[in-house]
Motif scaffolding. Structure first.
Motif, short mmCIF file in Angstrom:
data_model
loop_
_atom_site.label_atom_id
_atom_site.label_comp_id
_atom_site.label_asym_id
_atom_site.label_seq_id
_atom_site.Cartn_x
_atom_site.Cartn_y
_atom_site.Cartn_z
N LYS A 194 4.53 2.42 -10.93
CA LYS A 194 4.57 1.13 -10.23
C LYS A 194 3.23 0.42 -10.30
CE LYS A 194 8.36 2.09 -7.04
NZ LYS A 194 8.82 2.14 -5.63
N ILE A 195 2.15 1.20 -10.18
CA ILE A 195 0.82 0.60 -10.30
C ILE A 195 0.63 -0.04 -11.67
CG2 ILE A 195 -1.66 1.11 -10.41
CD1 ILE A 195 -0.63 1.10 -7.58
N GLN A 196 1.03 0.68 -12.71
CA GLN A 196 0.88 0.13 -14.06
C GLN A 196 1.76 -1.09 -14.27
OE1 GLN A 196 1.54 3.58 -16.59
NE2 GLN A 196 -0.64 4.11 -16.54
N MET A 197 2.95 -1.08 -13.68
CA MET A 197 3.82 -2.25 -13.79
C MET A 197 3.18 -3.46 -13.12
SD MET A 197 7.84 -2.71 -12.69
CE MET A 197 8.24 -1.13 -13.43
N PRO A 218 0.81 -1.22 0.00
CA PRO A 218 0.00 0.00 0.00
C PRO A 218 0.84 1.27 0.00
CG PRO A 218 -0.86 -1.58 1.59
CD PRO A 218 0.46 -2.13 1.11
N GLU A 219 2.09 1.15 0.47
CA GLU A 219 2.96 2.33 0.56
C GLU A 219 3.30 2.95 -0.79
OE1 GLU A 219 3.48 -0.11 4.22
OE2 GLU A 219 3.46 -0.54 2.08
N ILE A 220 3.07 2.23 -1.88
CA ILE A 220 3.40 2.82 -3.18
C ILE A 220 2.42 3.93 -3.54
CG2 ILE A 220 4.46 0.70 -4.01
CD1 ILE A 220 2.05 0.22 -5.76
N GLY A 221 1.29 3.99 -2.81
CA GLY A 221 0.37 5.12 -2.96
C GLY A 221 -0.09 5.34 -4.39
#
Length: 313
Positions: free
Chosen positions: A45-48, A37-40
């Motif tokens: 990063k979400i797309q990866m 969850p820390e990637i916010g």
């Protein structure tokens, strides 16, 4: 052939982590990637992570700030590979990995753990200079915790990442090869070992279900990539068809420059010092209780330094 292990990769959106995810999927493992969850709202990063999902990976929510979530994530797999960033802040990476060790110990089902190492073998760096030795000392703390918990492990020593070292002709602060000049560290003749990052991932995933690599350090030492800085430069000169202007940086001058840098830069430069002035990577023989990856898996066609350098032409 038996069933392939289920693999959880932690740090899957990182520099090496994304390659480990790709290699795991390619080699037919049911692959899980920790979604922290820390990637916010880090959209890249979400797309990866979503791209991993499209390729067949499972995304598992877990946080180093939530012990129970880590335990539950670990319980879903057989093997855990940690590839979190090797940042030079002592309180960060070491604490995260110790939390992961605690979760693996509690889960009790993991048949192999690969901690975040992948560089120089810390067990051989007890005499490393300050402040760079902090990274080796930290990794030894993690190793002690792993072995104390009785967790089956494999430590991967992949030596020099080609992207960081080959591209810059082994010069600190450079990642693209010059067509004009180069600075040799010392006489440029100390041997090092260079490995393409995709190859590191391929070898690592092959180790997962191999009993020969259990509770051992495995070195990735492709024989044709054991080269000195001078030899890397010579390969580049042959490719571009010209000689570079050469200057030399003595050991003492390097140390003087290093002392004038900020802490983080000093840590990185200490590693250059041991590799290119002392030849720490290729100055020892692999022991009986250790293994070498390219010997274990001769079918893997690794990328040679010359082939790696052609992308810069």
């Amino acid at each position: 052939m038996g069933l392939k292990s289920k693999v959880l990769i932690i740090g899957g959106t990182g520099y090496l982590g994304k390659r480990l995810v790709k290699a795991s999927l390619e080699q037919g493992h049911e692959t899980y990637v920790l979604r922290r969850p820390e990637i916010g709202v880090d959209i890249e990063k979400i797309q990866m992570l979503l791209s991993f999902k499209k390729q067949g990976a499972h995304l598992v929510i877990g946080s180093f700030n939530d012990h129970r979530s880590l335990v539950e994530a670990v319980k879903q797999v057989d093997v855990v590979i940690c590839a979190i960033s090797g940042v030079h802040i002592r309180s960060h990476q070491i604490l995260l990995q110790l939390k992961l060790v605690d979760a693996i110990k509690e889960a009790g089902n993991i048949k192999r753990f690969f901690p975040s190492e992948f560089g120089t073998d810390p067990a051989r760096m007890a005499d490393a200079l300050e402040p760079g030795r902090v990274t080796f000392d930290d990794k030894m703390v993690v190793r002690k915790a792993i072995e104390g918990a009785g967790i089956p492990f494999t430590y991967v020593s992949a030596n020099c990442f080609a992207g960081y070292m080959v591209g810059g002709l082994c010069q600190p602060g450079h990642i693209l090869p010059s067509t004009d000049s180069v600075v040799f560290l010392g006489d440029g003749n100390k041997k090092s070992i260079f490995v393409d990052e995709d190859d590191i991932a391929t070898y690592t995933i092959r180790m997962i279900d191999d009993p020969r690599t259990c509770n051992k350090t495995v070195y990735i030492r492709p024989s044709q990539n054991i080269l000195s800085q001078r030899e890397v430069v010579q390969i580049w000169e042959k490719l571009i068809g010209k000689q570079l202007e050469k200057t030399y940086l003595s050991e003492q001058d390097f140390l003087n420059i290093m002392k004038g840098q900020a802490y983080v830069e000093q840590v990185g430069l200490t590693h250059y010092y041991h590799v290119y002035y002392q030849g720490c990577l290729a100055s020892f023989d692999i022991g009986e209780d250790e293994e070498e990856a390219s010997t274990l898996y001769p079918d893997i066609k690794y990328t040679k330094v010359e082939d790696y350098l052609t992308q810069y032409l």
